[in-house]
Design a protein around this motif. Structure first.
Motif, PDB file in Angstrom:
ATOM      1  N   GLU A 280       0.829  -1.203   0.000  1.00  0.00           N
ATOM      2  CA  GLU A 280       0.000   0.000   0.000  1.00  0.00           C
ATOM      3  C   GLU A 280       0.865   1.254   0.000  1.00  0.00           C
ATOM      4  O   GLU A 280       0.582   2.226  -0.719  1.00  0.00           O
ATOM      5  CB  GLU A 280      -0.916  -0.019   1.221  1.00  0.00           C
ATOM      6  N   GLN A 281       1.921   1.237   0.807  1.00  0.00           N
ATOM      7  CA  GLN A 281       2.833   2.384   0.841  1.00  0.00           C
ATOM      8  C   GLN A 281       3.528   2.561  -0.508  1.00  0.00           C
ATOM      9  O   GLN A 281       3.748   3.682  -0.967  1.00  0.00           O
ATOM     10  CB  GLN A 281       3.872   2.175   1.958  1.00  0.00           C
ATOM     11  N   TRP A 282       3.851   1.451  -1.133  1.00  0.00           N
ATOM     12  CA  TRP A 282       4.521   1.498  -2.436  1.00  0.00           C
ATOM     13  C   TRP A 282       3.608   2.126  -3.487  1.00  0.00           C
ATOM     14  O   TRP A 282       4.026   3.014  -4.243  1.00  0.00           O
ATOM     15  CB  TRP A 282       4.913   0.076  -2.828  1.00  0.00           C
ATOM     16  N   ARG A 283       2.366   1.650  -3.527  1.00  0.00           N
ATOM     17  CA  ARG A 283       1.433   2.170  -4.530  1.00  0.00           C
ATOM     18  C   ARG A 283       1.102   3.639  -4.293  1.00  0.00           C
ATOM     19  O   ARG A 283       0.782   4.369  -5.230  1.00  0.00           O
ATOM     20  CB  ARG A 283       0.152   1.329  -4.515  1.00  0.00           C
ATOM     21  N   GLY A 284       1.208   4.076  -3.057  1.00  0.00           N
ATOM     22  CA  GLY A 284       0.959   5.475  -2.753  1.00  0.00           C
ATOM     23  C   GLY A 284       2.194   6.344  -2.893  1.00  0.00           C
ATOM     24  O   GLY A 284       2.172   7.518  -2.493  1.00  0.00           O
ATOM     25  N   SER A 285       3.275   5.766  -3.433  1.00  0.00           N
ATOM     26  CA  SER A 285       4.545   6.493  -3.620  1.00  0.00           C
ATOM     27  C   SER A 285       5.065   7.070  -2.306  1.00  0.00           C
ATOM     28  O   SER A 285       5.678   8.140  -2.272  1.00  0.00           O
ATOM     29  CB  SER A 285       4.380   7.614  -4.664  1.00  0.00           C
ATOM     30  N   ARG A 286       4.787   6.351  -1.235  1.00  0.00           N
ATOM     31  CA  ARG A 286       5.329   6.753   0.059  1.00  0.00           C
ATOM     32  C   ARG A 286       6.523   5.863   0.398  1.00  0.00           C
ATOM     33  O   ARG A 286       6.774   4.855  -0.264  1.00  0.00           O
ATOM     34  CB  ARG A 286       4.252   6.637   1.147  1.00  0.00           C
ATOM     35  N   ALA A 287       7.228   6.244   1.432  1.00  0.00           N
ATOM     36  CA  ALA A 287       8.388   5.452   1.860  1.00  0.00           C
ATOM     37  C   ALA A 287       7.903   4.137   2.457  1.00  0.00           C
ATOM     38  O   ALA A 287       7.238   4.127   3.496  1.00  0.00           O
ATOM     39  CB  ALA A 287       9.207   6.233   2.881  1.00  0.00           C
ATOM     40  N   ALA A 288       8.209   3.050   1.791  1.00  0.00           N
ATOM     41  CA  ALA A 288       7.806   1.732   2.283  1.00  0.00           C
ATOM     42  C   ALA A 288       8.794   1.271   3.350  1.00  0.00           C
ATOM     43  O   ALA A 288      10.001   1.473   3.230  1.00  0.00           O
ATOM     44  CB  ALA A 288       7.761   0.738   1.129  1.00  0.00           C
ATOM     45  N   LYS A 289       8.268   0.636   4.375  1.00  0.00           N
ATOM     46  CA  LYS A 289       9.093   0.309   5.536  1.00  0.00           C
ATOM     47  C   LYS A 289       9.589  -1.138   5.491  1.00  0.00           C
ATOM     48  O   LYS A 289       8.832  -2.066   5.230  1.00  0.00           O
ATOM     49  CB  LYS A 289       8.297   0.533   6.820  1.00  0.00           C
ATOM     50  N   VAL A 290      10.877  -1.279   5.748  1.00  0.00           N
ATOM     51  CA  VAL A 290      11.488  -2.592   5.976  1.00  0.00           C
ATOM     52  C   VAL A 290      12.366  -2.469   7.219  1.00  0.00           C
ATOM     53  O   VAL A 290      12.764  -1.366   7.606  1.00  0.00           O
ATOM     54  CB  VAL A 290      12.323  -3.070   4.768  1.00  0.00           C
ATOM     55  N   GLU A 291      12.675  -3.594   7.810  1.00  0.00           N
ATOM     56  CA  GLU A 291      13.456  -3.576   9.051  1.00  0.00           C
ATOM     57  C   GLU A 291      14.513  -4.674   9.010  1.00  0.00           C
ATOM     58  O   GLU A 291      14.218  -5.817   8.643  1.00  0.00           O
ATOM     59  CB  GLU A 291      12.532  -3.779  10.252  1.00  0.00           C
ATOM     60  N   LEU A 292      15.731  -4.306   9.371  1.00  0.00           N
ATOM     61  CA  LEU A 292      16.812  -5.282   9.485  1.00  0.00           C
ATOM     62  C   LEU A 292      16.945  -5.687  10.947  1.00  0.00           C
ATOM     63  O   LEU A 292      17.111  -4.836  11.826  1.00  0.00           O
ATOM     64  CB  LEU A 292      18.135  -4.684   8.991  1.00  0.00           C
ATOM     65  N   VAL A 293      16.885  -6.969  11.189  1.00  0.00           N
ATOM     66  CA  VAL A 293      17.056  -7.502  12.539  1.00  0.00           C
ATOM     67  C   VAL A 293      18.443  -8.139  12.606  1.00  0.00           C
ATOM     68  O   VAL A 293      18.726  -9.112  11.898  1.00  0.00           O
ATOM     69  CB  VAL A 293      15.974  -8.553  12.866  1.00  0.00           C
ATOM     70  N   TYR A 294      19.319  -7.578  13.434  1.00  0.00           N
ATOM     71  CA  TYR A 294      20.679  -8.107  13.550  1.00  0.00           C
ATOM     72  C   TYR A 294      21.235  -7.786  14.930  1.00  0.00           C
ATOM     73  O   TYR A 294      20.648  -7.014  15.698  1.00  0.00           O
ATOM     74  CB  TYR A 294      21.590  -7.531  12.463  1.00  0.00           C
ATOM     75  N   ASP A 295      22.372  -8.373  15.233  1.00  0.00           N
ATOM     76  CA  ASP A 295      23.034  -8.175  16.524  1.00  0.00           C
ATOM     77  C   ASP A 295      24.334  -7.414  16.271  1.00  0.00           C
ATOM     78  O   ASP A 295      25.294  -7.967  15.734  1.00  0.00           O
ATOM     79  CB  ASP A 295      23.320  -9.533  17.181  1.00  0.00           C
ATOM     80  N   SER A 296      24.361  -6.139  16.659  1.00  0.00           N
ATOM     81  CA  SER A 296      25.529  -5.299  16.381  1.00  0.00           C
ATOM     82  C   SER A 296      26.753  -5.688  17.205  1.00  0.00           C
ATOM     83  O   SER A 296      27.868  -5.258  16.896  1.00  0.00           O
ATOM     84  CB  SER A 296      25.189  -3.828  16.651  1.00  0.00           C
TER      85      SER A 296
END
Length: 391
Positions: A110-126
């Protein structure tokens, strides 16, 4: 002071040392074998790890891959293999089942089709160093995807891609190749200073505390020879032995760097650099030998003298730890501080940086001055009558 007495005592101690082949071999060859082996081994492992993680197919579990098929396809085109998501991504990363997990927001489409910033998240151990390269790879691919899509959206609307970049940032790294290679050898100063500081420890402790235990020091001190000359001969023998060991270490480093993989092969260990390294380490050999002589003359047994070794081994480590935690700019006063001065001088040589005459003067003056002060203190102990009495 009688130079003939000094040389006679030094020669006698060296002859006795070389008769004990096991002790001689350990003291003389442990450093030349251990240091190059460590650098070659660590360098090979580090290069293999980096090459493997950069070039091999990266396995990436993705939560919500169905929400962003285009993004998933882009990841796969960059040598990333998409895996089914674990039941608990946080736990999977924490338990080191995966280096990282990509979580795609359910509203991504939905965010993509609305040309908004689509959210993704990286899960890692720094806190895990072995995950740094995979995380960097995935983050780089995601950044590339984001910029590509952003540019295409702008073009579709008749907007120049340059509009999205108000400032164009250029980077100019003035670090020389030698300086960058020197970053790989951050522990080299500590190892060289340690071996120069304590390289002759076995000999120094034995010729004073050991001879005192064996009751062979008393007849030597009873001779007409000045005690200061006798002590100086013992110190000279230990210094010569220490410098010989350091020469072998420097030569072995030159050979090992020629065989080393990757950037370390380009480290400059030419004959002039080797000579300067030995000159840098000479004051530390003198300081270490005179300090150990002072300690050996003040204790009653070899065991008591050896109890100081754990503390002495820690001293060369202090500058390395401090500079890693709190890097400071090189200043002239640093060349007058024991251990820190050697650290700075060795780093300059490794980085192929010029050392000014003033820095050499301060360094050598402070180093030999400290050695002289310790020599005077040790000489006072050598003049005590109870030194000749065994414990």
């Amino acid at each position: 002071m009688n130079l003939a007495v000094i040389w006679t005592v030094a020669k006698k101690e060296l002859i006795d040392l070389f008769r004990d082949r096991k002790t001689m071999a350990l003291g003389l060859f442990m450093g030349p074998v251990l240091i190059p082996a460590m650098f070659l081994g660590v360098g090979a492992l580090a290069e293999k790890r980096v090459r493997t993680q950069l070039e091999s197919t990266l396995e990436l579990p993705v939560v919500g891959a169905e929400h962003a098929p285009n993004l998933v396809a882009f990841l796969e085109s960059r040598n990333i293999d998409i895996l089914p998501p674990p039941a608990d991504p946080d736990r999977a990363v924490r338990d080191q089942e995966h280096d990282l997990v990509l979580r795609i927001d359910p509203e991504f489409g939905e965010q993509w089709r609305g040309s908004r910033a689509a959210k993704v998240e990286l899960v890692y151990d720094s806190s895990r160093q072995d995950s740094q390269i995979p995380v960097s790879r995935v983050r780089g691919v995601l950044t590339e995807y984001s910029r590509t899509v952003g540019v295409l959206r702008g073009i579709h609307r008749g907007i120049s891609p340059e509009v999205a970049f108000a400032v164009q940032i250029g980077q100019r790294d003035v670090a020389t190749p030698e300086a960058r290679r020197g970053m790989l050898l951050v522990f080299l100063p500590y190892l060289l200073v340690l071996f120069s500081f304590l390289g002759g420890a076995a000999l120094v402790i034995d010729v004073t505390a050991g001879e005192r235990e064996r009751q062979s020091l008393e007849p030597l001190l009873a001779t007409p020879a000045p005690r200061a000359a006798i002590m100086s001969g013992k110190i000279l023998a230990a210094c010569l032995f220490g410098m010989l060991s350091l020469l072998l270490i420097v030569v072995s480093l030159k050979l090992s760097f020629q065989l080393a993989p990757g950037p370390m092969r380009m480290v400059d260990v030419s004959v002039p650099v080797m000579a300067q390294l030995l000159l840098v380490l000479l004051p530390m050999v003198l300081v270490g030998t005179t300090l150990l002589t002072l300690i050996a003359a003040s204790v009653k047994s070899v065991k008591e003298a050896q109890s100081y070794m754990s503390v002495l081994m820690f001293l060369p480590m202090v500058p390395t730890i401090v500079l890693m935690v709190n890097p400071v700019k090189t200043q002239l006063w640093q060349f007058a501080v024991p251990f820190l001065a050697q650290n700075q001088m060795i780093l300059k040589l490794v980085r192929s940086e010029a050392i000014t005459a003033q820095e050499w003067l301060v360094y050598l003056g402070a180093g030999f001055g400290a050695g002289l002060a310790l020599w005077l203190l040790a000489a006072r102990l050598y003049h005590r009558e109870k030194l000749a009495i065994s414990a």
